[in-house]
Design a protein around this motif. Structure first.
Motif, mmCIF file in Angstrom:
data_model
loop_
_atom_site.group_PDB
_atom_site.id
_atom_site.type_symbol
_atom_site.label_atom_id
_atom_site.label_comp_id
_atom_site.label_asym_id
_atom_site.label_seq_id
_atom_site.Cartn_x
_atom_site.Cartn_y
_atom_site.Cartn_z
ATOM 1 N N ASN A 103 39.081 36.005 29.566
ATOM 2 C CA ASN A 103 39.507 37.056 30.492
ATOM 3 C C ASN A 103 38.729 37.028 31.807
ATOM 4 N N LEU A 104 39.109 37.931 32.694
ATOM 5 C CA LEU A 104 38.511 37.965 34.039
ATOM 6 C C LEU A 104 37.009 38.200 34.029
ATOM 7 N N ALA A 105 36.552 39.032 33.082
ATOM 8 C CA ALA A 105 35.114 39.313 33.028
ATOM 9 C C ALA A 105 34.357 38.032 32.699
ATOM 10 N N ASN A 106 34.916 37.230 31.749
ATOM 11 C CA ASN A 106 34.293 35.938 31.415
ATOM 12 C C ASN A 106 34.230 35.059 32.658
ATOM 13 N N LEU A 107 35.352 35.033 33.380
ATOM 14 C CA LEU A 107 35.445 34.187 34.570
ATOM 15 C C LEU A 107 34.339 34.530 35.565
ATOM 16 N N PHE A 150 26.866 30.161 37.065
ATOM 17 C CA PHE A 150 26.894 28.818 37.631
ATOM 18 C C PHE A 150 26.209 28.797 38.998
ATOM 19 N N PHE A 151 26.575 29.733 39.856
ATOM 20 C CA PHE A 151 25.986 29.736 41.201
ATOM 21 C C PHE A 151 24.478 29.958 41.148
ATOM 22 N N LYS A 152 24.041 30.827 40.243
ATOM 23 C CA LYS A 152 22.597 31.087 40.124
ATOM 24 C C LYS A 152 21.860 29.804 39.771
ATOM 25 N N CYS A 176 40.544 31.170 42.102
ATOM 26 C CA CYS A 176 40.408 31.362 40.656
ATOM 27 C C CYS A 176 41.450 32.371 40.175
ATOM 28 N N GLY A 177 41.513 32.560 38.888
ATOM 29 C CA GLY A 177 42.433 33.557 38.365
ATOM 30 C C GLY A 177 42.703 33.357 36.892
ATOM 31 N N ILE A 178 43.659 34.152 36.422
ATOM 32 C CA ILE A 178 44.094 34.056 35.034
ATOM 33 C C ILE A 178 45.295 33.104 34.995
ATOM 34 N N VAL A 179 45.232 32.135 34.107
ATOM 35 C CA VAL A 179 46.279 31.104 34.062
ATOM 36 C C VAL A 179 47.658 31.756 33.868
ATOM 37 N N ASP A 180 48.582 31.416 34.743
ATOM 38 C CA ASP A 180 49.928 31.982 34.671
ATOM 39 C C ASP A 180 50.587 31.533 33.362
ATOM 40 N N PRO A 181 51.219 32.471 32.616
ATOM 41 C CA PRO A 181 51.834 32.101 31.330
ATOM 42 C C PRO A 181 52.832 30.946 31.474
ATOM 43 N N GLY A 222 44.131 32.229 29.482
ATOM 44 C CA GLY A 222 43.054 31.407 30.027
ATOM 45 C C GLY A 222 42.648 31.833 31.419
ATOM 46 N N PHE A 223 41.512 31.329 31.845
ATOM 47 C CA PHE A 223 41.139 31.502 33.253
ATOM 48 C C PHE A 223 40.774 30.145 33.827
ATOM 49 N N ALA A 224 40.851 30.060 35.152
ATOM 50 C CA ALA A 224 40.552 28.782 35.805
ATOM 51 C C ALA A 224 39.927 29.057 37.162
ATOM 52 N N PHE A 225 39.153 28.117 37.615
ATOM 53 C CA PHE A 225 38.683 28.196 39.010
ATOM 54 C C PHE A 225 38.496 26.790 39.557
#
Ligand code: DAH
Length: 356
Positions: free
Chosen positions: A220-224, A231-233, A279-284, A299-302
């Motif tokens: 979900n978005l929170a995971n993303l 990662f940036f840190k 980034c976003g939530i993978v479109d169904p 899913g999520f992707a960036f």
């Protein structure tokens, strides 16, 4: 004839002894026993003698010839040895001299950035995925919910080979390749070259992206947001990192966001926020085109530009010299190869950073 023979012997043996160089010695050999040498000439005269004379004189000539040959051989050896000794003497190694400079190649900042990013993401549990630079329309657009005539195609000025084949404009194509061949849970990272018809101070026709995709039952978005922030840190080696999502549009995610990076990296260049990527939530529909059930999985992707990431981390001002193979530039910005296993070589990550 006998006289001639003794004369040759008398003149040759001391001359051999006196020879100072191999060349001088060889000249003597040619002059005496060479094709038109004096002794060879004498041997030719044997033909005109009686059998008796031939026997005695022939033997005498042979003896002298053997003597001369042996003397030449012995002298040759002596001269060669002397030559070697002289050479060794004159070429002796001075071990106190400084060694010659060794030219060691440098790791390109992009390769370095890929290694550093992968070290972090692989330790977070992402698998390394790859796809071809020459893609087809299906993987680069169609399956990513970007059919022909879709206005979003214009966002990416594409190099087409023909109606079907193109240079991939985005590493998102690897999302499709992965989902076609693998069932969830999926957690991949894909760095690679991408291509668009663009060229100015901030765009080159070939550039690099890094892309992540997670598909499972709960992604979900929170995971993303957490993955990105962590990662940036780790990548920028600071806790002074903020991320911000701005609503945006990509055909393959719903909802879609533009992600911004705040904190020290932005302040360094006098900004509050830096635009990093999409980034976003993978479109169904994308899941469906890969035969993954969108009722069960999400899913999520960036994806973001790696070149920009490298420039920010290593303080590189201009994008274009990155790809001009300028030795001065690479010497300045490149990294010395370290003897640690790398992610891209498929070895373990012992040399990498640790993720908490
Ligand atoms: N492929 C997009 C581009 O090149 C970036 C991107 C946006 C990647 C959203 C993603 C995503 O994975 O979910 O502009």
């Amino acid at each position: 004839m006998q006289e001639k023979l003794s004369e040759i012997k008398k003149a040759t043996l001391p001359a051999i002894e006196a020879a100072k160089t191999l060349a001088e010695l060889d000249a003597i050999r040619v002059g005496v026993i060479g094709k038109s040498g004096s002794l060879t000439g004498l041997m030719k005269e044997l033909g005109g003698l009686s059998i008796e004379e031939k026997k005695t004189f022939g033997a005498a000539v042979n003896t002298v010839k053997n003597e001369i040959t042996a003397a030449i051989e012995a002298k040759k050896e002596a001269l060669e040895e002397a030559e070697l000794n002289a050479k060794l003497q004159s070429e002796s190694v001075d071990v106190t001299l400084p060694c010659r400079p060794q030219h060691i190649g440098r790791i390109h900042p992009i390769t370095q950035a890929i290694e550093e990013a992968l070290t972090i993401l692989v330790q977070m549990g992402f698998d390394l995925a790859e796809g071809p630079d020459i893609e087809d329309d299906w993987h680069n657009f169609e399956a990513l919910n970007t059919p022909k005539e879709h206005p979003a195609r214009q966002m990416q000025a594409t190099f087409f080979f023909d109606n079907k084949n193109l240079l991939r404009t985005q590493t998102s194509a690897v999302q499709i390749r992965t989902m076609e061949n693998q069932k969830p849970p999926i957690k991949i990272v894909c760095p690679g070259r991408t291509y668009r018809r663009d060229y100015d101070a901030t765009h080159t026709p070939m550039f690099h992206q890094i892309e992540c995709l997670v598909v499972d039952e709960k992604a979900n978005l929170a995971n993303l947001k957490t993955v990105l922030e962590e990662f940036f840190k780790l990548f920028f080696e600071t806790d002074d990192v903020k991320t911000r999502f701005r609503p945006s549009y990509f055909p393959f995610t719903e909802p879609s966001y533009e992600m911004d990076l705040g904190g020290v990296m932005a302040r360094n260049i006098g900004k509050e926020w830096l635009e990093m990527g999409g980034c976003g939530i993978v479109d169904p529909r994308v899941l469906k085109s890969c035969n993954i059930d969108p009722e069960k999985y999400q899913g999520f992707a960036f994806g973001f530009g790696l070149d920009r990431l490298a420039m920010m981390k290593y303080g590189i001002k201009d994008l274009r010299p990155m790809f001009e193979a300028d030795m001065k530039w690479i010497k300045h910005y490149g990294f010395l190869p370290l003897d640690v296993p790398t992610v891209t070589s498929g070895l373990s990550l012992n040399g990498g950073k640790k993720c908490d």
